[in-house]
Design an enzyme around this catalytic site. Structure first.
Site, PDB file in Angstrom:
ATOM      1  N   GLU A 110      14.837  80.797  52.845  1.00  0.00           N
ATOM      2  CA  GLU A 110      16.291  80.922  52.680  1.00  0.00           C
ATOM      3  C   GLU A 110      16.593  82.236  52.006  1.00  0.00           C
ATOM      4  OE1 GLU A 110      17.504  77.737  50.134  1.00  0.00           O
ATOM      5  OE2 GLU A 110      16.487  76.261  51.374  1.00  0.00           O
ATOM      6  N   LYS A 112      18.056  84.382  48.964  1.00  0.00           N
ATOM      7  CA  LYS A 112      18.289  84.165  47.543  1.00  0.00           C
ATOM      8  C   LYS A 112      19.635  84.789  47.218  1.00  0.00           C
ATOM      9  CE  LYS A 112      16.000  84.674  43.046  1.00  0.00           C
ATOM     10  NZ  LYS A 112      17.211  84.524  42.307  1.00  0.00           N
ATOM     11  N   ASP A 114      22.689  86.037  45.087  1.00  0.00           N
ATOM     12  CA  ASP A 114      22.750  86.610  43.753  1.00  0.00           C
ATOM     13  C   ASP A 114      24.097  86.293  43.103  1.00  0.00           C
ATOM     14  OD1 ASP A 114      22.035  88.003  41.537  1.00  0.00           O
ATOM     15  OD2 ASP A 114      22.282  89.988  42.415  1.00  0.00           O
ATOM     16  N   TYR A 221      22.288  74.758  48.207  1.00  0.00           N
ATOM     17  CA  TYR A 221      20.930  74.782  48.748  1.00  0.00           C
ATOM     18  C   TYR A 221      19.969  73.749  48.167  1.00  0.00           C
ATOM     19  CZ  TYR A 221      20.912  77.871  44.689  1.00  0.00           C
ATOM     20  OH  TYR A 221      21.110  78.397  43.447  1.00  0.00           O
ATOM     21  N   LYS A 308      11.580  88.878  45.761  1.00  0.00           N
ATOM     22  CA  LYS A 308      12.770  89.716  45.535  1.00  0.00           C
ATOM     23  C   LYS A 308      12.584  91.078  46.189  1.00  0.00           C
ATOM     24  CE  LYS A 308      14.601  89.298  41.314  1.00  0.00           C
ATOM     25  NZ  LYS A 308      15.807  89.026  40.546  1.00  0.00           N
ATOM     26  N   CYS A 402      32.689 117.041  20.762  1.00  0.00           N
ATOM     27  CA  CYS A 402      33.450 116.675  21.951  1.00  0.00           C
ATOM     28  C   CYS A 402      33.475 117.851  22.932  1.00  0.00           C
ATOM     29  CB  CYS A 402      34.872 116.285  21.557  1.00  0.00           C
ATOM     30  SG  CYS A 402      35.921 115.941  22.972  1.00  0.00           S
ATOM     31  N   CYS A 405      37.321 119.125  22.994  1.00  0.00           N
ATOM     32  CA  CYS A 405      38.074 119.659  21.860  1.00  0.00           C
ATOM     33  C   CYS A 405      37.175 120.050  20.691  1.00  0.00           C
ATOM     34  CB  CYS A 405      39.129 118.653  21.398  1.00  0.00           C
ATOM     35  SG  CYS A 405      38.403 117.208  20.593  1.00  0.00           S
ATOM     36  N   CYS A 420      34.962 110.493  20.440  1.00  0.00           N
ATOM     37  CA  CYS A 420      35.641 111.648  19.857  1.00  0.00           C
ATOM     38  C   CYS A 420      36.801 111.087  19.051  1.00  0.00           C
ATOM     39  CB  CYS A 420      36.161 112.570  20.956  1.00  0.00           C
ATOM     40  SG  CYS A 420      37.354 113.756  20.298  1.00  0.00           S
ATOM     41  N   CYS A 426      42.999 115.581  21.479  1.00  0.00           N
ATOM     42  CA  CYS A 426      41.951 115.817  22.483  1.00  0.00           C
ATOM     43  C   CYS A 426      42.572 115.580  23.871  1.00  0.00           C
ATOM     44  CB  CYS A 426      40.795 114.859  22.209  1.00  0.00           C
ATOM     45  SG  CYS A 426      39.469 114.969  23.395  1.00  0.00           S
TER      46      CYS A 426
END
Ligand code: IVH
Length: 665
Positions: A110, A112, A114, A221, A308, A402, A405, A420, A426
């Site tokens: 089957e 899988k 997620d 399932y 997987k 930053c 600035c 920042c 800024c």
């Protein structure tokens, strides 16, 4: 026809249409016809509350009741699966079971899925309960949320066992996920990393009407129960299909390992075309008797294994790292890469998340790096190909200042991100704050898009959100691409925003951690800006749903002179800085000393409005029923548990009309 018969026949018909549409994917009537029939049923049910059925198709829309989830113990523990990424280990698994069983084995392959695992209990053909995996022993009762998922049958068809459990996966389809994230991006809310997180977050929402809007899907399932009338897993799936469950089409009985590998290889590519996320294949022993012989370990069954698929990864060169500053000042490092093709798209950039991730990878400019694009939206760097390092470039060090600035960055305790702190000067922070301020759920100012805001900022016409209210027609129409008419429309929309209620003004300010709901909670207790400004930390954490982090942020915001100045200017421009008079004034003491529960959904006023009314008339709104409860104000779809409890305690139940009459409204 008798009304009850009419209601029942409509319910039956609508359940069938739901099944045709969401399970079989072959609708036999138009959406419009469906909606008309649903409306007809809704009207009949309102007219005849005595025929209420919690599993009616009308109940799939959810309700805005804030649910808390009860813990429920699983009858059979919810185990996990042994995982592998290698075909060799699949071979080992096969050899192992053959050796233990000394006979031929059929395997079922089957996909899988997620998503989030769920356990559904059915009794006499009706959905009784839906429980999350939790810790495997007990999980949350999320029945109300699960009822909104259209591919999950509320009533079964055909020849089903009297009582059984069926397990499977709840999934958010890719299209729903993309749309949800787009909306969140517009609102500058944190994005969901993948449909699994988005789906499991949705399933845990307290408001089932939001769950209904998220359009989750399901695949089942695994069927469990005493005395099940089949001898194999495959037969059980076929039977469950006839009862109305959505069972994957991608199920194959294999009698050799070759067939298993064929299935694995086929779906490796094919799965990418599916509407929901999958991350591998589950291989199970088909025969129940053989399953029992093999048994389980404490963690997983010995009769199954999950193969997987590797997330697709590519190898490419890291050219540089740049840093982006968001509205809140959070700095995100981004890797700039040589273009590489991954799952059909060209990737040029990858998120590096934060300083710890960078340090953990030991990144150097010029390194060859592995990039992966799993279920995540943004590709990520998973490792450096150290063996391919020829010349060592500069080590990537998280910046100290930053990039916009130059203010030194700070890192809050317990947080991974750097910020920042130069909130008010800024540029990307200012522009971001303005974008948030004008957004639909905040001040709803139309016409001020990202481009226009950038232009106005660059022209020096906008330095902060208060400047919006000083804009003039000629300033706006002078901008590129903006004519006089658009300029006037913008001004009109700005003017209109002065009527936006106080709670949305607070939300619009963009105080850290103060979202829409928190803003509402704050103003329910602190009715005007003066009270909010002077509220202490201790006062704030007393408020429903306000925790330490939010309280601290609010106190900090109002401690800044600059913010106070900004608020004063907004106030002078005429923005709402208090809850409106009419919402506040005590109107009577009819409900003095009364503790009242609100339950269900309402026709004339919203729940919040009813809450306010209770307070205005001297009463108290409480959340859980006890013998001290004076009465229940019940709308439609009152929770059955609450109803039972109220009835057993002999607590009066008033409907909307009776309540309004009592208050003389
Ligand atoms: S059978 C004893 N079949 O994978 C566990 N599980 O890693 C029996 N899953 O918790 C589970 N697709 O949530 C099974 N076709 C499938 C599945 C599947 C996804 C999930 C399930 C389980 C997890 C284990």
């Amino acid at each position: 026809m008798m009304k009850l018969q009419q209601i029942e026949s409509l319910r039956k018909e609508l359940h069938q249409h739901n099944y045709n549409y969401y399970v079989l994917n072959t609708p036999t009537i138009s959406d419009y016809e469906f909606d008309m029939k649903l409306k007809e049923l809704q009207a009949l049910e309102t007219e005849h509350p005595e025929f209420f059925d919690p599993l009616s198709p009308t109940q799939r829309v959810g309700s805005d009741i804030n649910a808390t989830f009860q813990q429920v113990e699983h009858q059979y523990p919810m185990l996990s699966l042994e995982n592998t990424y290698s075909e060799e280990e699949v071979q080992d698994f096969y050899n192992r079971i053959k050796k233990l069983l000394h006979e031929d084995v059929e395997l079922v392959c089957e996909l899988k899925y997620d998503g989030t695992s769920i356990s559904l209990i059915y009794e006499n053909g009706k959905l009784l309960r839906a429980v999350t995996r939790g810790d495997g022993k007990q999980g949350d009762d999320v029945t109300d949320n699960v009822k909104t998922i259209r591919s999950i049958p509320l009533y079964l068809q055909g020849d089903y066992p009297e009582r059984f459990e069926i397990r499977g996966e709840i999934l958010m389809p890719w299209t729903v996920f993309d749309a949800l994230n787009k909306e969140r991006e517009e609102q500058e809310e944190v994005l969901f990393a993948n449909p699994r997180n988005a789906g499991s977050g949705t399933l845990k929402l307290q408001n089932s009407s939001i769950v209904a809007s998220r359009k989750l899907d399901s695949y089942l399932y695994n069927i469990l129960g005493g005395n099940l009338p089949f001898a194999s897993h495959f037969d059980s799936l076929c039977a469950a299909k006839t009862w109305g469950f959505k069972i994957s089409e991608a199920v194959k009985v294999c009698s050799s390992l070759e067939e298993v590998f064929e299935f694995i290889h086929y779906w490796e590519e094919e799965r990418k075309k599916l509407p929901v996320a999958t991350d591998g294949i589950v291989i199970k022993v088909n025969d129940y008797a053989q399953q029992r012989t093999l048994g389980t370990t404490a963690k997983s069954p010995r009769w199954a294994i999950a193969y997987k698929y590797q997330a697709e990864s590519g190898l490419t060169r890291l050219n540089s790292v740049s840093y982006q500053v968001g509205r809140t000042g959070a700095v995100t490092p981004v890797a700039n890469l040589d273009p590489v093709s991954l799952s059909g798209t060209t990737v040029r950039r990858a998120s590096l998340h934060n300083a710890d991730i960078i340090a953990g990878l030991d990144l150097h400019i010029g390194d060859m790096v592995y990039v992966e694009k799993g279920g995540e939206i943004i590709p990520k760097i998973t490792a450096v190909a150290v063996d391919q390092r020829v010349l060592i470039g500069d080590k990537v060090q998280f910046i100290k200042n930053c990039p916009e600035c130059n203010t030194p960055l700070i890192r809050y305790e317990g947080e991974a991100a750097h910020y920042c702190p130069n909130e008010n000067a800024c540029p990307p922070q200012i522009k971001g704050k303005i974008q948030h301020f004008v957004s639909r759920k905040a001040m709803n100012i139309e016409g001020l898009g990202v481009e226009t805001i950038n232009l106005l900022y660059d022209e020096g016409l906008l330095h902060d959100v208060a400047d919006i209210y000083a804009l003039k027609v000629d300033e706006l129409s002078g901008l590129e691409r903006l004519g006089e008419k658009s300029a006037q429309n913008i001004l009109q929309s700005i003017e209109k925003s002065k009527d936006i209620p106080f709670d949305r003004v607070i939300f619009a300010l963009g105080i850290r951690f103060v979202g829409e709901t928190v803003a509402k909670k704050l103003v329910q207790v602190l009715h005007d800006i003066e009270q909010l400004k002077t509220a202490t930390y201790d006062m704030l954490i007393e408020i429903d749903e306000i925790g330490e982090r939010i309280a601290q942020s609010v106190v900090q915001y109002f401690a800044e002179d600059k913010n106070i100045e900004l608020i004063n200017r907004l106030k002078d421009y005429g923005l709402q800085m208090a809850v409106s008079e009419k919402d506040l004034k005590p109107q009577s003491d009819t409900l003095k000393d009364k503790s009242i529960i609100i339950s269900g959904t309402f026709q004339y006023y919203s729940r919040d409005e009813y809450k306010q009314m209770i307070v205005q008339h001297g009463g108290k709104n409480v959340s859980s029923i006890s013998s001290k409860t004076s009465f229940v104000l019940a709308g439609e779809k009152m929770g059955p548990e609450k109803l039972k409890k109220a009835e057993s305690l002999g607590i009066p139940i008033l409907n909307e009309d009776e309540f309004l009459e009592m208050l003389d409204v």
